[in-house]
Structure formats: C-alpha cells, structure tokens
Write a protein that holds these residues in place. Structure first.
Motif, mmCIF file in Angstrom:
data_model
loop_
_atom_site.group_PDB
_atom_site.id
_atom_site.type_symbol
_atom_site.label_atom_id
_atom_site.label_comp_id
_atom_site.label_asym_id
_atom_site.label_seq_id
_atom_site.Cartn_x
_atom_site.Cartn_y
_atom_site.Cartn_z
ATOM 1 N N ALA A 53 -69.053 17.493 -25.425
ATOM 2 C CA ALA A 53 -69.185 16.154 -24.850
ATOM 3 C C ALA A 53 -70.399 15.497 -25.491
ATOM 4 C CB ALA A 53 -69.351 16.235 -23.336
ATOM 5 N N ARG A 54 -70.282 14.214 -25.736
ATOM 6 C CA ARG A 54 -71.404 13.464 -26.320
ATOM 7 C C ARG A 54 -71.953 12.515 -25.261
ATOM 8 N NH1 ARG A 54 -67.893 13.686 -30.896
ATOM 9 N NH2 ARG A 54 -68.901 14.862 -32.556
ATOM 10 N N LEU A 55 -73.282 12.521 -25.126
ATOM 11 C CA LEU A 55 -73.919 11.659 -24.135
ATOM 12 C C LEU A 55 -75.369 11.434 -24.532
ATOM 13 C CD1 LEU A 55 -73.614 10.274 -21.309
ATOM 14 C CD2 LEU A 55 -74.481 12.410 -20.334
ATOM 15 N N ASN A 56 -75.774 10.195 -24.512
ATOM 16 C CA ASN A 56 -77.180 9.830 -24.765
ATOM 17 C C ASN A 56 -77.749 10.464 -26.033
ATOM 18 O OD1 ASN A 56 -77.152 8.317 -22.415
ATOM 19 N ND2 ASN A 56 -78.020 9.955 -21.178
ATOM 20 N N GLY A 57 -76.974 10.460 -27.099
ATOM 21 C CA GLY A 57 -77.468 10.939 -28.385
ATOM 22 C C GLY A 57 -77.402 12.441 -28.587
ATOM 23 N N LEU A 58 -76.881 13.188 -27.610
ATOM 24 C CA LEU A 58 -76.748 14.639 -27.739
ATOM 25 C C LEU A 58 -75.285 15.034 -27.634
ATOM 26 C CD1 LEU A 58 -79.612 16.110 -25.503
ATOM 27 C CD2 LEU A 58 -79.576 15.923 -27.979
ATOM 28 N N THR A 59 -74.929 16.069 -28.368
ATOM 29 C CA THR A 59 -73.624 16.686 -28.219
ATOM 30 C C THR A 59 -73.841 17.984 -27.453
ATOM 31 O OG1 THR A 59 -72.837 15.764 -30.314
ATOM 32 C CG2 THR A 59 -71.629 17.666 -29.432
ATOM 33 N N VAL A 60 -73.186 18.106 -26.307
ATOM 34 C CA VAL A 60 -73.276 19.313 -25.487
ATOM 35 C C VAL A 60 -72.027 20.127 -25.792
ATOM 36 C CG1 VAL A 60 -73.428 20.228 -23.145
ATOM 37 C CG2 VAL A 60 -74.503 18.036 -23.691
ATOM 38 N N TYR A 61 -72.210 21.394 -26.133
ATOM 39 C CA TYR A 61 -71.069 22.241 -26.472
ATOM 40 C C TYR A 61 -71.313 23.644 -25.940
ATOM 41 C CZ TYR A 61 -73.998 24.061 -30.239
ATOM 42 O OH TYR A 61 -75.013 24.645 -30.948
ATOM 43 N N ILE A 62 -70.244 24.443 -25.919
ATOM 44 C CA ILE A 62 -70.363 25.820 -25.459
ATOM 45 C C ILE A 62 -70.603 26.705 -26.665
ATOM 46 C CG2 ILE A 62 -69.195 27.753 -24.340
ATOM 47 C CD1 ILE A 62 -67.639 25.668 -22.708
ATOM 48 N N ARG A 63 -71.711 27.426 -26.624
ATOM 49 C CA ARG A 63 -72.052 28.380 -27.673
ATOM 50 C C ARG A 63 -71.876 29.772 -27.077
ATOM 51 N NH1 ARG A 63 -78.042 28.383 -28.823
ATOM 52 N NH2 ARG A 63 -78.046 30.007 -27.255
ATOM 53 N N THR A 64 -71.181 30.631 -27.787
ATOM 54 C CA THR A 64 -70.960 31.990 -27.303
ATOM 55 C C THR A 64 -71.796 32.949 -28.124
ATOM 56 O OG1 THR A 64 -68.713 31.400 -26.668
ATOM 57 C CG2 THR A 64 -69.205 33.739 -26.839
ATOM 58 N N ASP A 65 -72.674 33.660 -27.444
ATOM 59 C CA ASP A 65 -73.542 34.636 -28.096
ATOM 60 C C ASP A 65 -73.032 36.039 -27.794
ATOM 61 O OD1 ASP A 65 -75.281 32.607 -28.960
ATOM 62 O OD2 ASP A 65 -76.457 32.718 -27.117
ATOM 63 N N ARG A 66 -73.066 36.918 -28.788
ATOM 64 C CA ARG A 66 -72.678 38.317 -28.585
ATOM 65 C C ARG A 66 -73.926 39.136 -28.319
ATOM 66 N NH1 ARG A 66 -69.001 39.659 -32.774
ATOM 67 N NH2 ARG A 66 -67.385 39.160 -31.297
ATOM 68 N N HIS A 67 -73.837 40.038 -27.350
ATOM 69 C CA HIS A 67 -74.941 40.921 -27.007
ATOM 70 C C HIS A 67 -74.480 42.361 -27.117
ATOM 71 C CE1 HIS A 67 -77.318 37.594 -25.327
ATOM 72 N NE2 HIS A 67 -76.148 37.120 -24.959
ATOM 73 N N VAL A 68 -75.374 43.241 -27.541
ATOM 74 C CA VAL A 68 -75.086 44.674 -27.619
ATOM 75 C C VAL A 68 -76.243 45.390 -26.928
ATOM 76 C CG1 VAL A 68 -74.748 46.659 -29.143
ATOM 77 C CG2 VAL A 68 -73.841 44.416 -29.807
ATOM 78 N N ASN A 69 -75.936 46.043 -25.799
ATOM 79 C CA ASN A 69 -76.946 46.779 -25.031
ATOM 80 C C ASN A 69 -76.478 48.206 -24.809
ATOM 81 O OD1 ASN A 69 -78.304 44.342 -24.679
ATOM 82 N ND2 ASN A 69 -77.406 43.963 -22.685
ATOM 83 N N LYS A 70 -77.421 49.137 -24.661
ATOM 84 C CA LYS A 70 -77.018 50.505 -24.333
ATOM 85 C C LYS A 70 -76.594 50.543 -22.869
ATOM 86 C CE LYS A 70 -81.513 52.474 -23.186
ATOM 87 N NZ LYS A 70 -82.450 53.535 -23.455
ATOM 88 N N VAL A 71 -75.597 51.394 -22.564
ATOM 89 C CA VAL A 71 -75.096 51.472 -21.200
ATOM 90 C C VAL A 71 -75.222 52.861 -20.595
ATOM 91 C CG1 VAL A 71 -73.470 49.563 -21.394
ATOM 92 C CG2 VAL A 71 -72.717 51.863 -21.958
ATOM 93 N N SER A 72 -75.550 53.852 -21.393
ATOM 94 C CA SER A 72 -75.649 55.198 -20.822
ATOM 95 C C SER A 72 -76.966 55.813 -21.231
ATOM 96 C CB SER A 72 -74.485 56.071 -21.291
ATOM 97 O OG SER A 72 -74.751 56.603 -22.566
ATOM 98 N N ASP A 73 -77.263 56.926 -20.606
ATOM 99 C CA ASP A 73 -78.496 57.624 -20.928
ATOM 100 C C ASP A 73 -78.369 58.463 -22.193
ATOM 101 O OD1 ASP A 73 -79.866 56.537 -18.820
ATOM 102 O OD2 ASP A 73 -79.347 58.173 -17.446
ATOM 103 N N LYS A 74 -77.123 58.624 -22.695
ATOM 104 C CA LYS A 74 -76.955 59.370 -23.943
ATOM 105 C C LYS A 74 -77.732 58.632 -25.021
ATOM 106 C CE LYS A 74 -73.719 61.524 -27.028
ATOM 107 N NZ LYS A 74 -72.359 61.793 -27.404
ATOM 108 N N ASP A 75 -78.382 59.377 -25.847
ATOM 109 C CA ASP A 75 -79.242 58.774 -26.859
ATOM 110 C C ASP A 75 -78.429 58.025 -27.905
ATOM 111 O OD1 ASP A 75 -81.931 60.097 -28.945
ATOM 112 O OD2 ASP A 75 -81.291 58.065 -28.517
ATOM 113 N N VAL A 76 -78.601 56.730 -27.940
ATOM 114 C CA VAL A 76 -77.911 55.887 -28.913
ATOM 115 C C VAL A 76 -78.245 56.339 -30.327
ATOM 116 C CG1 VAL A 76 -77.702 53.530 -29.812
ATOM 117 C CG2 VAL A 76 -77.795 53.906 -27.345
ATOM 118 N N CYS A 77 -79.478 56.751 -30.539
ATOM 119 C CA CYS A 77 -79.898 57.197 -31.872
ATOM 120 C C CYS A 77 -79.072 58.397 -32.331
ATOM 121 C CB CYS A 77 -81.384 57.529 -31.881
ATOM 122 S SG CYS A 77 -82.434 56.095 -31.567
ATOM 123 N N ASP A 78 -78.835 59.362 -31.429
ATOM 124 C CA ASP A 78 -78.019 60.535 -31.787
ATOM 125 C C ASP A 78 -76.611 60.119 -32.187
ATOM 126 O OD1 ASP A 78 -80.135 62.218 -31.299
ATOM 127 O OD2 ASP A 78 -79.460 62.787 -29.284
#
Length: 134
Positions: A53-78
């Motif tokens: 949507a455009r309003l007052n000189g700005l375009t407002v849009y939906i930006r989708t960001d990807r996130h990657v987080n650890k979820v378990s106690d198992k060592d991600v490094c291993d």
C-alpha cells in the motif's frame, strides 16, 4: 581552547544530549506502538489480498524474513560436523552462515538433513516494511 569556546561546545553538547534522550524516548514509544499495530495490519493485508500500500510517500509491504534457531539440547556443532558442514564450526557455529546454507538448500528445493532438522527450527516471520518514494 579558550574558556568561551569550551563553554559553547559544552552547552551544545548538553543540548544535543538532551535532544538525543528525548528522541530515544520517542523512538521507544514509536517502536512499542508499531509492535502493537503490526499484527492487525498484517492480518488485514492478508484478508484483503494486498501485497503493498502506498501512503504519504511510503510504500508499506510485507517482508518475510527466514530465521534458523536451535530447538534441542543436542549439540548443533556435532550435527554440523556429522553432515559435512564442519567448516561452519569453530568453538561454536556461525548462525548467519548456517542460515545462509539452510536458505540455499530451501531455495534449491534440497531437504535439510534430518539430523540437522532435528536440532534447529526454520521459520519465516512476516513484518511490515516501508520504502520511501523519491
């Protein structure tokens, strides 16, 4: 520096510091209000089928960001070492490099190795963003 120059600089510094503090407080309140109104706006964008949507000189849009987080106690490094991504690991691992690798796999339609999928969480998050016209 003569005393009068010192005083003038000190007065300017104190004035700037006071203005910065007020601006910081204003910014905190602005961010709080944006966080409150963003979810209903995202919902309305979806319900209306709008991408921007455009309003007052700005375009407002939906930006989708990807996130990657650890979820378990198992060592991600291993797990990274097990699946041949040991180069991402030092005494820890580079979350930004891991995110890049996962993004590359997903963009290419490659499945995340199951061992890694078990210890990380991959999700997207929609946020409103703006562009200034001009």
């Amino acid at each position: 520096i003569p005393d009068s120059d010192f005083r003038a600089l000190l007065v300017e510094y104190v004035d700037l510091e006071n203005r910065r503090r007020v601006a910081d407080d204003d910014l905190t309140e602005i961010k709080k209000r944006v966080a409150e109104i963003e979810p209903p706006l995202l919902e309305q964008f979806g319900l209306l089928g709008m991408e921007r949507a455009r309003l007052n000189g700005l375009t407002v849009y939906i930006r989708t960001d990807r996130h990657v987080n650890k979820v378990s106690d198992k060592d991600v490094c291993d797990v990274l070492r097990e699946i041949g991504l040991g180069q991402l690991v030092a005494d820890g691992y580079s979350s930004s490099t891991l995110k890049s690798q996962v993004t590359e796999w997903l963009d290419e339609g490659v499945e995340i190795p199951p061992q890694l999928a078990a210890v990380i969480r991959v999700f997207t998050q929609a946020k409103l963003a703006t562009l200034k016209r001009g």
